[in-house]
Write a protein that holds these residues in place. Structure first.
Motif, short mmCIF file in Angstrom:
data_model
loop_
_atom_site.label_atom_id
_atom_site.label_comp_id
_atom_site.label_asym_id
_atom_site.label_seq_id
_atom_site.Cartn_x
_atom_site.Cartn_y
_atom_site.Cartn_z
N LEU A 285 -27.19 -36.44 -29.35
CA LEU A 285 -26.84 -35.09 -28.94
C LEU A 285 -25.90 -34.44 -29.95
CD1 LEU A 285 -26.86 -32.77 -26.94
CD2 LEU A 285 -25.05 -33.94 -25.64
N SER B 101 -27.95 -33.42 -32.88
CA SER B 101 -28.81 -32.26 -32.60
C SER B 101 -27.99 -30.97 -32.60
CB SER B 101 -29.51 -32.45 -31.25
OG SER B 101 -30.37 -33.55 -31.28
N ARG B 102 -26.82 -31.00 -32.03
CA ARG B 102 -25.97 -29.81 -32.04
C ARG B 102 -25.56 -29.42 -33.46
NH1 ARG B 102 -22.16 -31.36 -26.81
NH2 ARG B 102 -23.66 -30.66 -25.21
N GLU B 103 -25.28 -30.41 -34.31
CA GLU B 103 -24.91 -30.12 -35.68
C GLU B 103 -26.09 -29.52 -36.45
OE1 GLU B 103 -22.57 -29.77 -39.06
OE2 GLU B 103 -22.05 -30.08 -36.95
N GLU C 178 -28.53 -27.87 -35.09
CA GLU C 178 -28.73 -26.51 -34.59
C GLU C 178 -27.72 -25.56 -35.20
OE1 GLU C 178 -28.66 -24.01 -30.36
OE2 GLU C 178 -28.38 -26.20 -30.38
N ARG C 179 -26.50 -26.01 -35.39
CA ARG C 179 -25.47 -25.16 -35.98
C ARG C 179 -25.83 -24.80 -37.43
NH1 ARG C 179 -21.06 -25.39 -39.14
NH2 ARG C 179 -21.45 -27.60 -39.59
N PRO D 237 -32.75 -24.59 -30.50
CA PRO D 237 -32.01 -24.97 -29.29
C PRO D 237 -32.81 -25.87 -28.36
CG PRO D 237 -31.75 -22.63 -29.76
CD PRO D 237 -32.80 -23.13 -30.70
N THR E 190 -31.91 -29.38 -28.90
CA THR E 190 -30.61 -29.71 -28.31
C THR E 190 -30.75 -29.94 -26.80
OG1 THR E 190 -29.50 -28.39 -30.00
CG2 THR E 190 -28.24 -28.94 -28.02
N GLU F 44 -29.82 -33.21 -24.72
CA GLU F 44 -28.99 -33.19 -23.52
C GLU F 44 -29.68 -33.90 -22.36
OE1 GLU F 44 -28.14 -29.14 -22.78
OE2 GLU F 44 -26.59 -28.97 -24.36
#
Length: 451
Positions: A394, A397-399, A401-402, A408, A411, A415
């Motif tokens: 997770l 994935s957030r990194e 996406e950033r 998203p 992400t 989650e």
């Protein structure tokens, strides 16, 4: 070498004092945490005291204790009275005789049949106490497991809702692609079907949560349920206990009590072949009143009595003696007595074999429960590793996406993976809790007694 200055010595003393206070503070904190945990457990299990099964077992124990007190009484009173009408041949007229007697039986020490009755009552008390502990251990284990099942159902609902959100986002993405003619109608239908399936799973998870809450409410009451899972107070469920220390299982103790019962029956049958000596002394204070004292070898219970009869029986014409002493021996021998003695011996042998079988069965069951607990511990370790992997996925994935390297949707997928990993970990912990509670049930050890 330089001598430490006064300021430096003061600093060292102060530093040692701080360390001492820190150690005392840690000790007090640990003691306080242990005390609060024990108090929490006591308040958690308190509503079970009014459960019908526990009330029934408690009343059974109180009845057995009352029976023991009755058997162990050192004094008992006996009384009787009545009238008799005597008809004679002429010229003697009919006569009405009134009689009454009062006797007091003393038990200075249990012996013979009296000792057997007290031992029998003590066996009843121990069996009732064992039944109470079994009922309490089963109910408390059931309540704790039900509380953790509620928490697991809540996590299951959260994971199902996360899956529904992911399916909704996937459907919207597919529809957007279909508008650009980048996705086929079949892909849209497949995404819609996945959303319906996810929504159905969320509804099932909600029903499972409601069922788990009703099960816990049936044990502890609705008010206790709201207090345990109130959003304001937070969860107040007792922590998962450590495995209990080995003890004598109830099945083995029951077999031991049955052996004592069989030995008691055999001793009673064996005593039946022995002669019984009886001695009594009667002192007549008047033609109508008399006092007596008697004793027999069967129970060694002295009995003091008083009797009254009006008119006195003097039809024989003989003067009534001032006192009378009697000594007798009775013996009852029949084939039935020896058959009962042989039956008692066989019952003792059968009870001994049953005790040995109970010990072997308990040893095998204990080994099986310990093996199941070890397997559950291994499953918890695997689930913890899977949860850590899901947390890292997770975060990655957030990194991404950033940085704009993923959507998203990826992400949301990560989650969902983390929620499912957390759910699997809670399921593994619940399985381990169930295996621990199996041991508490096996030993009939109530959780409220664990410190």
């Amino acid at each position: 070498m330089r001598t430490p200055s006064a300021v430096h010595r003061s600093y060292l003393v102060e530093k040692r004092g701080v360390k001492s206070l820190q150690r005392r503070g840690l000790f007090i904190l640990a003691f306080g945490v242990q005390f609060l945990a024990h108090s929490l457990a006591q308040s958690f299990y308190a509503p079970l005291q009014n459960h019908p099964l526990l009330v029934q077992a408690r009343l059974g124990l109180e009845a057995a204790q009352a029976q023991l007190r009755a058997q162990a009484s050192s004094v008992s009173l006996q009384a009787q009275g009545g009238n008799a009408w005597l008809n004679f041949q002429d010229p003697i007229p009919a006569t009405q005789v009134a009689s009454a007697s009062v006797g007091v039986v003393f038990t200075p020490f249990p012996f013979g049949d009296t000792a057997d009755a007290i031992t029998q009552a003590r066996l009843g008390v121990e069996q009732a106490a064992l039944g109470l502990r079994q009922a309490q251990a089963n109910l408390e284990a059931q309540a704790l497991e039900a509380a953790y099942r509620v928490r697991l159902a809540q996590l299951g609902l959260e994971a199902a809702q996360s899956g529904a959100r992911l399916a909704q986002a996937s459907l919207e993405a597919v529809r957007l692609r279909a508008q650009r003619e980048a996705a086929s109608p079949a892909e849209v239908r497949q995404a819609e079907a996945q959303l319906r399936q996810a929504q159905l799973q969320a509804e099932d998870a909600g029903r499972n949560l409601e069922l788990a809450r009703r099960n816990l409410s049936d044990l502890l009451g609705a008010s206790a349920l709201e207090m345990l899972f109130s959003p304001h107070s937070g969860e107040t469920i007792p922590p998962i206990p450590s495995p209990p220390l080995p003890a004598t299982p109830p099945s083995v103790r029951q077999a031991e009590l049955q052996l004592v019962q069989a030995q008691l029956n055999y001793a009673r049958a064996e005593r039946g072949i022995w002669p019984v000596a009886q001695a009594s002394y009667t002192y007549n204070t008047s033609p109508r009143d008399s006092f007596s004292l008697s004793l027999n070898s069967r129970t060694l219970q002295p009995q003091l009595g008083y009797s009254y009869q009006n008119p006195p029986t003097t039809s024989t014409g003989q003067p009534r003696p001032e006192s009378q002493f009697q000594l007798g021996v009775s013996l009852n021998l029949s084939p039935a007595i020896f058959e009962a003695l042989e039956a008692g011996r066989k019952q003792v042998e059968a009870a001994q074999a049953a005790l040995e079988a109970a010990k072997r069965s308990a040893a095998l069951q204990e080994a099986s429960l310990q093996a199941a607990l070890q397997s559950a511990e291994a499953q918890v370790s695997l689930a913890q590793a899977a949860q850590q992997d899901a947390e890292r996925s997770l975060a990655e994935s957030r990194e991404r996406e950033r940085l704009g390297l993923s959507s998203p949707l990826a992400t949301l997928q990560a989650e969902l993976g983390l929620a499912q990993a957390q759910l699997a970990l809670e399921q593994a912990k619940l399985n381990r809790l169930s295996r621990i509670l199996d041991l508490y049930r096996f030993y009939a050890q109530p959780l409220s007694e664990v410190k």
